[in-house]
Design an enzyme around this catalytic site. Sequence first.
Site, short mmCIF file in Angstrom:
data_model
loop_
_atom_site.label_atom_id
_atom_site.label_comp_id
_atom_site.label_asym_id
_atom_site.label_seq_id
_atom_site.Cartn_x
_atom_site.Cartn_y
_atom_site.Cartn_z
N SER A 9 -3.49 52.15 31.94
CA SER A 9 -2.70 52.38 30.72
C SER A 9 -2.73 51.11 29.89
CB SER A 9 -1.26 52.73 31.08
OG SER A 9 -0.44 52.73 29.91
N TYR B 239 6.21 50.13 36.36
CA TYR B 239 5.01 50.82 35.90
C TYR B 239 4.00 49.89 35.24
CZ TYR B 239 2.01 54.27 33.62
OH TYR B 239 0.93 55.00 33.21
N VAL C 42 -0.13 60.39 26.28
CA VAL C 42 -0.34 61.83 26.46
C VAL C 42 0.96 62.51 26.83
CG1 VAL C 42 -1.56 63.56 27.84
CG2 VAL C 42 -2.74 61.46 27.15
#
Length: 246
Positions: free
Chosen positions: A147, A169, A202
Amino acid sequence: MSTDTNQDIQKTALVTGANKGIGYEIAAGLGALGWRVGVGARDEQRREEAVTRLREAGVDAFGVPLDVTDDASVAAAARLLEERGGLDALVNNAGITGGMAQTPSTADLDVVRDAVETNVIGVIRVTNAMLPLLRRSSAPRIVNMSSSVGSLARQTDPDADSGPVAVAYSPSKSFLNAVTVQYAKELANSPVLINAACPGFVATDLNGFRGHRTPEQGAATAIRLATLPDDGPTGGFFDDDGVVPW
């Protein structure tokens, strides 16, 4: 179309976390190119439902029971792939958020550990189990789904949108990017090409469907990297627009 010059040989891919979202669309996209696709997923019902949907769309798909955090599960998946004839591409797509907004000073360390276990160690575990099969392929490819929030350059750019503070994350994806580079260094003198892919923002259940891109759009870069020609890049980080800064 397939990058294999021998069109009579069907290639096989394994996509982890392929029962839904981006992973499913990666499987569908590779299947549309004529690949046989292993649908890696933990949940049996969701896995088989995905396989059924893919087959109904004309994809040569089969289920692969797979928990990327479990050694025995990953070893069994490798045996299944070997029984199926081998492996040409591995897409490490399975991942968790670890809480998209978690500040370092208030971090739940168990959540951070879980994110690293799935997003990083899980990738290493699966990749190492599949490497013997990939080495037998004429054009082995590995794609690690990362990402842009893992980009240190973007995280430190005051003008860039690097997302919320997320101590689990974002750093797990930075870690994954570094792991990708290390694999590329080790495999530099082999035909294995390994790269990291950013799908963009997304709309998936991982982010509460807040994203502005479709899973099909998010799958495009991974599909391209999984089907690179022999002179394609390795050890890189890419999105639809090209190279993502580290």
